[in-house]
Motif scaffolding. Sequence first.
Motif, PDB file in Angstrom:
ATOM      1  N   ALA A   1       3.558  10.328  -6.946  1.00 28.35           N
ATOM      2  CA  ALA A   1       4.803  11.096  -8.226  1.00 28.35           C
ATOM      3  C   ALA A   1       3.698  11.033  -9.269  1.00 28.35           C
ATOM      4  CB  ALA A   1       5.488   9.558  -8.443  1.00 28.35           C
ATOM      5  N   GLY A   2       2.000  11.041  -9.286  1.00 33.06           N
ATOM      6  CA  GLY A   2       1.673  10.987 -10.877  1.00 33.06           C
ATOM      7  C   GLY A   2       0.816  10.270 -11.202  1.00 33.06           C
ATOM      8  N   PHE A   3       1.181   8.837 -10.500  1.00 37.21           N
ATOM      9  CA  PHE A   3       0.463   7.721 -11.820  1.00 37.21           C
ATOM     10  C   PHE A   3      -1.178   8.101 -10.928  1.00 37.21           C
ATOM     11  CE2 PHE A   3       5.170   6.253 -11.622  1.00 37.21           C
ATOM     12  CZ  PHE A   3       4.798   5.480 -13.019  1.00 37.21           C
TER      13      PHE A   3
ATOM     14  N   ALA B   1      -3.165  -1.263 -12.219  1.00 37.37           N
ATOM     15  CA  ALA B   1      -2.474  -1.934 -13.624  1.00 37.37           C
ATOM     16  C   ALA B   1      -0.930  -2.834 -13.042  1.00 37.37           C
ATOM     17  CB  ALA B   1      -2.362  -1.186 -15.018  1.00 37.37           C
ATOM     18  N   LEU B   2       0.047  -1.806 -13.087  1.00 35.77           N
ATOM     19  CA  LEU B   2       1.410  -2.011 -12.903  1.00 35.77           C
ATOM     20  C   LEU B   2       1.591  -3.010 -11.717  1.00 35.77           C
ATOM     21  CD1 LEU B   2       4.463  -1.397 -13.075  1.00 35.77           C
ATOM     22  CD2 LEU B   2       4.071   0.689 -11.558  1.00 35.77           C
TER      23      LEU B   2
ATOM     24  N   THR C   1       0.708  -1.118   0.027  1.00 35.42           N
ATOM     25  CA  THR C   1      -0.463   0.027  -0.209  1.00 35.42           C
ATOM     26  C   THR C   1       1.255   1.240   0.001  1.00 35.42           C
ATOM     27  OG1 THR C   1      -1.977  -0.865   1.659  1.00 35.42           O
ATOM     28  CG2 THR C   1      -1.744   1.071   1.155  1.00 35.42           C
ATOM     29  N   ASN C   2       1.957   1.280   0.823  1.00 37.18           N
ATOM     30  CA  ASN C   2       2.915   2.249   1.036  1.00 37.18           C
ATOM     31  C   ASN C   2       3.715   2.659  -0.849  1.00 37.18           C
ATOM     32  OD1 ASN C   2       4.198   4.266   1.751  1.00 37.18           O
ATOM     33  ND2 ASN C   2       6.261   3.101   2.394  1.00 37.18           N
ATOM     34  N   ALA C   3       3.871   1.430  -1.454  1.00 34.70           N
ATOM     35  CA  ALA C   3       4.320   1.853  -2.657  1.00 34.70           C
ATOM     36  C   ALA C   3       3.335   1.907  -3.542  1.00 34.70           C
ATOM     37  CB  ALA C   3       5.230   0.240  -3.347  1.00 34.70           C
ATOM     38  N   ALA C   4       2.307   2.588  -3.360  1.00 37.62           N
ATOM     39  CA  ALA C   4       1.181   2.384  -4.144  1.00 37.62           C
ATOM     40  C   ALA C   4       1.032   3.748  -4.102  1.00 37.62           C
ATOM     41  CB  ALA C   4      -0.190   1.292  -3.825  1.00 37.62           C
TER      42      ALA C   4
END
Length: 90
Positions: A12-14, A21-22, A3-6
């Motif tokens: 960052a703008g994703f 999807a990633l 969750t932290n990475a998401a």
Amino acid sequence: MSTNAAFKLQDAGFTRQQVEALGEFLDTQAATKADLRETETRLEAKIVTTVAEAKTDLLKAILAIVVTAATLNVALVLGAMFGLAKLLGH
């Protein structure tokens, strides 16, 4: 993906859809600890089998050498005995 990475990717703008999807893609590509344990188990079994086969082949070779050496020794002793008997006139 954590969750932290998401959240970092979204910061960052994703877009959410891009992050999902990633995440799905990475989930299908990354090896899990269970995958690694399974691979380790298979490799260990293969190594044990290979070592056992090598030991068997080595023991067969040693046995063949011992039998050949013993046969040669018997032939040598018999040849010496017959040669000595011939010299002694028997």
